[in-house]
Design an enzyme around this catalytic site. Structure first.
Site, PDB file in Angstrom:
ATOM      1  N   ARG A 194      37.605  39.464  53.983  1.00 46.48           N
ATOM      2  CA  ARG A 194      38.771  38.596  53.871  1.00 46.48           C
ATOM      3  C   ARG A 194      39.957  39.249  54.562  1.00 46.48           C
ATOM      4  O   ARG A 194      39.889  40.408  54.979  1.00 46.48           O
ATOM      5  CB  ARG A 194      39.101  38.333  52.396  1.00 46.48           C
ATOM      6  N   HIS A 215      33.532  36.721  67.320  1.00 45.81           N
ATOM      7  CA  HIS A 215      34.981  36.803  67.119  1.00 45.81           C
ATOM      8  C   HIS A 215      35.483  35.572  66.366  1.00 45.81           C
ATOM      9  O   HIS A 215      36.286  35.675  65.433  1.00 45.81           O
ATOM     10  CB  HIS A 215      35.659  36.908  68.488  1.00 45.81           C
ATOM     11  N   CYS A 265      41.060  49.652  59.610  1.00 44.81           N
ATOM     12  CA  CYS A 265      40.916  49.157  58.235  1.00 44.81           C
ATOM     13  C   CYS A 265      39.469  49.361  57.794  1.00 44.81           C
ATOM     14  O   CYS A 265      38.548  48.862  58.452  1.00 44.81           O
ATOM     15  CB  CYS A 265      41.306  47.687  58.174  1.00 44.81           C
ATOM     16  N   CYS A 299      37.590  46.084  57.136  1.00 42.07           N
ATOM     17  CA  CYS A 299      37.347  45.398  58.410  1.00 42.07           C
ATOM     18  C   CYS A 299      36.273  46.128  59.210  1.00 42.07           C
ATOM     19  O   CYS A 299      35.437  45.510  59.865  1.00 42.07           O
ATOM     20  CB  CYS A 299      38.633  45.315  59.222  1.00 42.07           C
TER      21      CYS A 299
END
Length: 421
Positions: A141, A202, A343, A346
């Site tokens: 998220r 992507h 991150c 991520c």
């Protein structure tokens, strides 16, 4: 197209195969501590939503090598034979251990062989830095990770690793925006496939972030201490609305369906191989559930019409072989770029989905593993060519396909929300 996609998804939920797509019974192990191989990583995300919670309770069967149940039964049976004596075995004892030097050599040879087939860099499960992660506790998220660091990841992927047209195209601030013009038409089928696969991945990730966006109140403060996530229609439109993207949005969404069909085809082709494996965790009940869920999923996948034909690619002698190696090397670099994501959450999901796509490419393009006209991997031929998938690859393949499926479902929800406005 949406009807073709939704039908197998409904069947998956009905058969219970969705538990595999969510990661149940298939815990990924990932190394989130690797250094970026391309630039000094000075942009580590400090936002608490970027962190990843590793598993603390991992089944022994997942941590260790699977036990050969047939061998175990044979040993139990031998001890039941009257007159059996351990000394009899000692007389014919053969030392099958390996020296430390031999183990290092075998490991190096295996790594070399794997590198000839793999399309992406696979984390070493034996590394002390690798940790098991429960994907249910670390959902994909929006975490707030954005800005120059995040943009550099995709800019590097598109500008330095995607194939480019033969004529000069100038310096694009966003190479992902070349789809609306004629540049792609100047490239061969294989190079267009590479670009569309990257663009589709992507797109899928952007839909995930838009569908699970960190919501805030009017003053800009978080709704709760732990945050609250939900669909952000404005963010979705900013990424995909034709008027806001210069006509690029619909092409990006079209590439989502393209990569979905590519991975669907890979699953169908590898179905005999995947069905022949033993999914072992150490819990017999869970093993049976996971095995049944995988077979149910593959049954649905095999019933889906073929829409991606890999046989038309990389045909034409030495030039085709050279192009395939370039294709593999480009995607290998893309997988390494995932270690530059600042991150952790991520990076986790980026590595998982890139590895899943790389595994699909490995299935589709790793040599002549199937007989002419055969739409599935021929198991004897695959074994002869030493084709195999690691546990990491299988986990990534199934979960990556699950993320693409979720993206398409979320896309339909956004369409309905926009229509009702």
């Amino acid at each position: 197209m949406s009807r073709c996609v939704e039908e197998p998804l409904e069947k998956m939920r009905a058969t219970g195969a969705s538990c595999v797509l969510r990661g149940s019974g298939l815990l990924p192990r990932v190394n989130l501590n690797k250094e970026c191989p391309f630039w000094e990583d000075d942009s580590k995300c400090a936002i608490r939503y970027c962190s990843v919670k590793p598993c603390t309770d991992v089944p022994e069967g997942i941590k260790g090598a699977p036990i050969d149940r047939s061998e175990k039964k044979q040993k139990e049976k031998s001890h039941m034979v009257p007159g059996h004596c351990d000394g009899e075995n000692d007389l014919g004892y053969l030392n099958t251990t390996l020296s430390k030097e031999s183990k290092v050599g075998f490991k190096r040879w295996a790594a070399h062989d794997d590198a000839q087939l793999n399309f992406c860099k696979i984390d070493d499960e034996s590394s002390e830095d690798s940790e098991y992660v429960d994907l249910l506790l670390n959902p994909e998220r929006y975490t707030g990770y954005a800005g120059p660091s995040a943009h550099r990841i995709w800019r590097t992927i598109y500008q330095e690793n995607c194939f480019k047209p033969s004529r000069a195209i100038g310096r694009y601030t966003d190479f992902s925006s070349i789809g609306a013009n004629d540049f792609l038409k100047e490239m061969c089928l294989e190079k267009r496939t590479f670009y569309r696969a990257i663009s589709g991945l992507h797109t899928s990730i952007n839909i995930h972030l838009s569908a699970n966006y960190l919501l805030s109140d009017q003053n800009g403060f978080e709704v709760s201490k732990d945050g609250q996530w939900g669909p952000n229609v404005q963010e979705f439109q900013a990424r995909f609305d034709p008027e806001l993207t210069g006509g690029e949005g619909p092409l990006r969404l079209k590439n989502l369906y393209f990569v979905y069909l590519l991975e669907l085809r890979a699953l169908a082709k590898a179905a005999p191989y995947l069905e022949s494996l033993e999914y072992y965790t150490g819990n017999e009940s869970e093993d049976n559930d996971v095995s049944k869920a995988v077979k149910d999923l593959l049954t649905v996948v095999k019933s889906f019409p073929e829409h991606f034909d890999e046989s038309s690619m990389f045909s034409g002698g030495q030039q085709a072989a050279k192009l395939k190696e370039e294709f593999r090397q480009h995607f290998w670099n893309v997988s390494r770029i995932m270690d530059c994501v600042g991150c952790d959450k991520c990076r986790l999901w980026g590595k998982l989905q890139v590895t899943g796509l790389g595994t699909a490419l490995k299935i589709l393009f790793s040599g002549n593993l199937d007989q002419p006209g055969n739409q599935n991997l021929d198991l004897p031929a695959a074994r002869h060519a030493k084709f195999q998938l690691s546990r990491i690859e299988i986990v990534a393949l199934i979960n990556a396909f699950g993320r693409l499926s979720s993206s398409i479902m979320a896309l339909e929800n956004f369409r309905q929300s926009i229509t009702k406005r």
